[in-house]
Design an enzyme around this catalytic site. Structure first.
Site, PDB file in Angstrom:
ATOM      1  N   CYS A  79       0.998  -1.084  -0.179  1.00 14.07           N
ATOM      2  CA  CYS A  79      -0.082   0.334   0.242  1.00 14.07           C
ATOM      3  C   CYS A  79       1.658   1.596   0.184  1.00 14.07           C
ATOM      4  O   CYS A  79       0.448   1.966  -0.557  1.00 14.07           O
ATOM      5  CB  CYS A  79      -0.768  -0.678   1.253  1.00 14.07           C
ATOM      6  N   HIS A  87      -2.787   0.864   6.562  1.00 15.30           N
ATOM      7  CA  HIS A  87      -2.140   0.750   5.301  1.00 15.30           C
ATOM      8  C   HIS A  87      -2.359   2.537   5.616  1.00 15.30           C
ATOM      9  O   HIS A  87      -2.277   3.129   6.222  1.00 15.30           O
ATOM     10  CB  HIS A  87      -4.656   1.131   4.713  1.00 15.30           C
ATOM     11  N   ASP A 107      -8.095   4.679  -2.764  1.00  9.48           N
ATOM     12  CA  ASP A 107      -6.791   4.041  -3.016  1.00  9.48           C
ATOM     13  C   ASP A 107      -6.505   2.942  -4.052  1.00  9.48           C
ATOM     14  O   ASP A 107      -6.771   2.126  -4.524  1.00  9.48           O
ATOM     15  CB  ASP A 107      -7.942   3.090  -2.220  1.00  9.48           C
TER      16      ASP A 107
END
Lengths: 318, 651
Positions: B408, B452, B468
């Site tokens: 991430c 994250h 995202d």
């Protein structure tokens, strides 16, 4: 420090019998109950309390609830141990006290018989400076605790107070109870260290002397009381133990008639001491003897029971 | 009392138990002691136990003193001081082990046990989880067993673990009082002295982010927080918990910078009410679901709607909040636009060129540029992995054009740089995403491994929009959680069935955290609310504490005073009769049978002669008439004894 405390305690008991629960002598059996069991923290208990307080302060300060919980748990366990200590003594019964025999100046063996239906661990008994710990198992129901009692003079001696106490289970609290049994023990007179044999039997000595010069019939082991001149030194040198020349047994020995009146010129206690020694010698030689005392006459006899009876009579003399 | 006995040396059993207590302390402290200290102390303890077992003799002073010096020196050398939490604990454990070298008498053993209890409690300063607390409670057992072993005249001791059972029973009996005391001991509003300094390096969300920096965090599966919702929980794909909003990029690292201004305007469409129980993070930031409407109590909401507590969260902390899950954040044209477009000079030329190329290609259509970037991640041969290849100086160039693997952080960072290069205001947001929904407890368990990073871009008319980029590469990361996305790159403890078992078990930890660790001054004050008392002040709590002590004492006394004589009811009834007669001076003499005694009593109490004679007959019949006395007769005898009232003795 300890002496001062003891003096203060004695003073308090004298002046404030109601407050200190000074126990007057009481008949046996005695059962311990809540009105006569006392509990105070031990020194370790006080230290442990301080430690718990420190841990409590730390746990609160750092708002550490887990530590607080365990501190509370430990503290509560300590408090519960106080009840366990109480329960160890509660309901314990002193049934009777059996006294052995001892001459004045020696320790007299006492046997305290305790009974209970529950198992009781780590109970201790204090008498004077002596102390003993015992375990009473429920399966047996009773236990006999031996305890020496120091003696000083012949005659009846009242038992002093005994303390039953315990610090079971954690040693944080001491539970105790005083027992003052209304019981006396008879202390035998102390025999004198040495002196002449019983009067009127000097011919015994002479008869023995007649035998001297004759060949010994046998050698036997040394027994206490054998004259040193009978020791077979040469033979003993080849052995571990001393050997004694065993002469032919003199003809049947006569009974000793021990008589208070024969010792008329002597002082009272020394007369008793001499009679005690003669009784002891008669017992050691297994010789029959009779005893005449101003208020008691004991027929000739022998054996431990006879000896005990004579010594009792001597002990009870005014 | 008598000096001779208390000075008797410790027997082997008591000393063995004492060593076991110290070993328990050592084991509980081992996780935070330096390894070499544990490795030195444990064999020393074992050696001492063996040595005293074989030949009970003292350890010479020439051995003890250098050991003491070495311990102090080693601790000063390692920690820099003898005080403080870590150094103090190490010193205490070391001294406790050295104390064993000179423990010869019961007194030493008692001191050692007290000290061991203290050291056990100190172990809880390093973590008060349920497992640690129970371990410490178990550690108390050998200490209690040692104290028991110091007492004389005991039954033949049981061997092995059964030796510890009496202590367990004692602790069990003490538990009710302990719980009451725990509830009612007034908590301190403010600490009396400074809290222990924590220099602990714990992995957790940080206010900086660089690609690859999360690796440790993603392997840490300890709970980060637990979230319960007033309504149904949001679907997995929408469980984004924002912590830091990062604007500054220096070519390697994104940084959070505090902007203490009024929170950016928010138009909320859907709101969710929820509560977060945060584990100690040692950070001030409070993660919030999406965009919070208000700051939680005691915290401050900053410009980018980041919630900051007044002080670092060093203890478990719970807060209620309301957040918008569908919203328009700052839809008006933003001020400080340059801040969100800032890029370092002289880094990542190819990435910047790509961004500018997209801008030229799509004109003013920002959304199309975002889609182009996501398409690049989705179709450009990118791979999701927790162990990516290291990146060089131009990190984003390396990532986008060479390695093409990462997690991430890499995607969020690359995406944000691309957007800024294309002239779209963009920022990196870190926090947690996903979590395990514990249906039994009705809460969402979020672990550190759920950390994250994602991006937010500002689009005209829509405000800040969450994008995202990781989801473009690995949709499972968002829908199924971190563990599913990582596949088999995780240690075996985080895999499949075991993980699900641990997730289910976590509900117990939550209860513990809520019920025990989180029971603070506030909760204590509200303890009596169900009984109509709004504020339980310390005086009232003290009174309750005293009352519960009295109550427990009464229960304990009832137990202690109860005599269990029930083996022979007829005999007990006779005893009762004896007691009643003894009150009138008629004590049963030794060796006096019941018949003679009762006859004597009948003579002394003519008024009750008939009654006593009846009682005598009844008792004798009960005892000697038949082998098994009839229950009816027994009942009659007991009733007669109960009704018997001894009148005054007539002399």
């Amino acid at each position: 420090m300890r002496d001062a405390l003891r003096r203060a305690q004695e003073y308090a008991e004298r002046r404030l019998p109601a407050l200190t629960r000074y126990r007057r002598p009481e008949p046996l059996p005695v059962a311990l109950h809540r009105r006569r069991i006392y509990i105070v923290p031990t020194r370790f208990g006080l230290g442990f309390t301080v430690l718990l307080l420190v841990m409590l302060a730390g746990a609160l300060n750092y708002s550490n609830n887990a530590a607080l919980l365990l501190t509370c748990l430990l503290g509560a366990a300590g408090a519960a141990s106080m009840l366990v200590a109480f329960r160890t003594l509660d309901g314990l019964r002193l049934e009777d006290i059996r006294a052995g025999h001892a001459v004045a100046g020696e320790a007299l063996p006492l046997g305290f018989r305790f009974t209970s239906r529950r198992t009781r661990c780590a109970v201790r008994l204090d008498l004077g400076d002596a102390s003993a710990a015992f375990l009473l198992e429920a399966a047996r129901g009773e236990v006999m605790v031996a305890m020496p009692l120091p003696t000083e003079a012949r005659g009846w001696q009242a038992l002093s107070r005994v303390r039953v106490w315990t610090t079971w289970p954690l040693g944080l609290f001491r539970a105790w109870s005083w027992l003052h049994p209304a019981q006396s023990v008879l202390v035998w007179p102390r025999p004198e260290a040495g002196g002449p044999p019983p009067g009127g039997h000097a011919d015994d000595e002479r008869r023995q002397r007649l035998h001297r010069g004759e060949d010994p019939a046998a050698l036997r082991d040394y027994r206490r009381g054998d004259p040193l001149r009978h020791v077979a030194w040469k033979a003993s040198a080849r052995h571990h133990d001393l050997l004694v020349k065993d002469f032919e047994e003199p003809e049947a020995r006569r009974d000793w008639q021990l008589d208070w009146r024969q010792l008329g010129r002597m002082e009272h206690e020394r007369r008793i001491a001499r009679l005690a020694r003669w009784l002891g010698e008669a017992q050691a030689q297994d010789r029959r003897c009779s005893l005449w005392l101003p208020d008691e006459r004991i027929e000739a006899g022998s054996g431990p029971a006879h000896y005990a009876r004579c010594m009792d009579a001597l002990a009870k003399l005014p | 009392m008598s000096a001779a006995r208390t000075d008797a040396p410790l027997d082997a059993r008591a000393f063995g138990l004492l060593c076991l207590s110290v070993a328990a302390v050592l084991a509980l402290h081992a996780p935070h002691l330096p390894w070499w200290l544990s490795a030195a102390l444990a064999p020393l303890l074992f050696w001492r136990w063996r040595q005293r077992r074989r030949r009970p003799e003292r350890v010479p002073a020439w051995l003890k003193l250098p050991l003491l010096g070495a311990l102090a020196l080693a601790i000063v050398a390692y920690y820099g001081s003898l005080f403080g939490r870590e150094a103090g604990a190490a010193l205490a454990v070391g001294l406790l082990v050295l104390k064993m070298l000179e423990s010869e008498r019961p007194r030493d053993a008692r001191v050692g046990v007290g000290f061991a209890c203290f050291a056990l409690m100190a172990a809880l300063l390093f973590g008060q989880g349920m497992a640690a607390t129970f371990a410490v409670a178990l550690g108390l057992l050998p200490a209690l067993a040692t104290l028991r072993a110091l007492e004389p005249a005991q039954p033949v001791p049981a061997a092995g673990p059964r030796l510890l059972l009496p202590g367990l029973a004692l602790l069990g009996a003490a538990l009710p009082l302990a719980l009451l005391a725990f509830l009612f001991v007034p908590r301190l509003g403010s600490p009396l002295w400074g809290a222990p300094n924590t220099h602990e390096q714990r992995t957790g969300l940080d206010d900086t982010m660089s690609p690859g920096g999360f690796t440790q965090l993603l392997l840490d599966d300890s709970p980060a927080m637990r979230v319960s919702f007033a309504g149904p929980p949001p679907p997995p794909g929408r469980r984004y918990f924002r912590a830091y909003v990062m604007s500054d990029y220096d070519g390697t690292t994104w940084r959070y910078r505090d902007v203490a201004a009024a929170p950016a305007p928010l138009e909320a469409v859907d709101t969710v009410r929820y509560r977060i129980d945060l584990e100690p993070s040692h950070q001030r930031v409070l993660p919030m679901l999406d965009v919070p409407l208000h700051a939680p109590p005691g915290a401050q909401l900053l410009r980018d709607r980041v919630a900051m507590a007044g002080k670092p969260v060093n203890d478990p902390f719970g807060y209620d909040a309301v957040s918008a899950t569908r919203y328009r954040l700052e839809p008006q044209p933003i001020r400080h636009r340059r801040r969100w477009l800032q890029l370092p000079d002289g880094y990542d030329p190819r990435t910047l060129a790509l961004g500018r190329a997209w801008r030229q290609g799509h004109g003013t259509d920002d959304a199309a540029i975002v889609q182009a970037a996501l398409a690049l991640f989705h179709d450009g041969g990118f791979r999701y992995t927790l162990a990516p290849a290291p990146l060089g100086r131009d990190a984003m160039d390396d990532f986008l054009f060479h390695t093409r693997e990462g997690f991430c952080e890499h995607y969020a960072s690359a995406f944000t740089v691309l957007m800024r290069a294309a002239g779209i205001p963009a920022r990196v947001v870190t926090g947690y995403q996903g979590g395990y929904w514990n249906a039994l407890g009705g809460y969402l368990l979020v672990r550190h491994s759920d950390a994250h990073a994602w991006s937010e871009v500002w689009l005209a008319g829509r405000g800040w929009v969450r994008v995202d980029p990781t989801a473009a590469v690995r949709p499972q990361r968002v829908d199924l959680g971190a563990a599913a996305a990582a596949g088999d790159q995780l240690p075996w403890t985080q895999r499949s069935w075991l993980q699900s078992l641990r997730n289910r078990w976590d509900i117990v930890n939550r209860w513990w955290n809520e019920g025990v660790i989180g029971f603070d001054t506030l909760r204590q004050r509200g303890l009596l609310t169900p009984f109509g008392i709004r504020q339980a002040d310390p005086a009232l709590l003290g009174a309750l504490l005293a009352a519960s002590c009295v109550l427990s004492g009464a229960v304990g006394l009832f137990w202690a005073l109860r005599r269990r004589d029930g083996a022979d009811p007829a005999r007990d009834a006779l005893r009762e009769l004896e007691r009643r007669l003894a009150r009138r001076g008629l004590t049963r003499r030794r060796g006096e049978g019941p018949r003679n005694y009762l006859r004597r009593a009948a003579r002394a109490l003519p008024a009750q002669r008939a009654e006593l004679e009846r009682l005598t007959d009844c008792y004798l019949e009960l005892r000697y008439a038949c082998r098994e006395p009839s229950p009816e007769l027994l009942r009659r005898f007991r009733r007669a004894v109960r009704d018997f009232r001894a009148a005054r003795v007539v002399k």
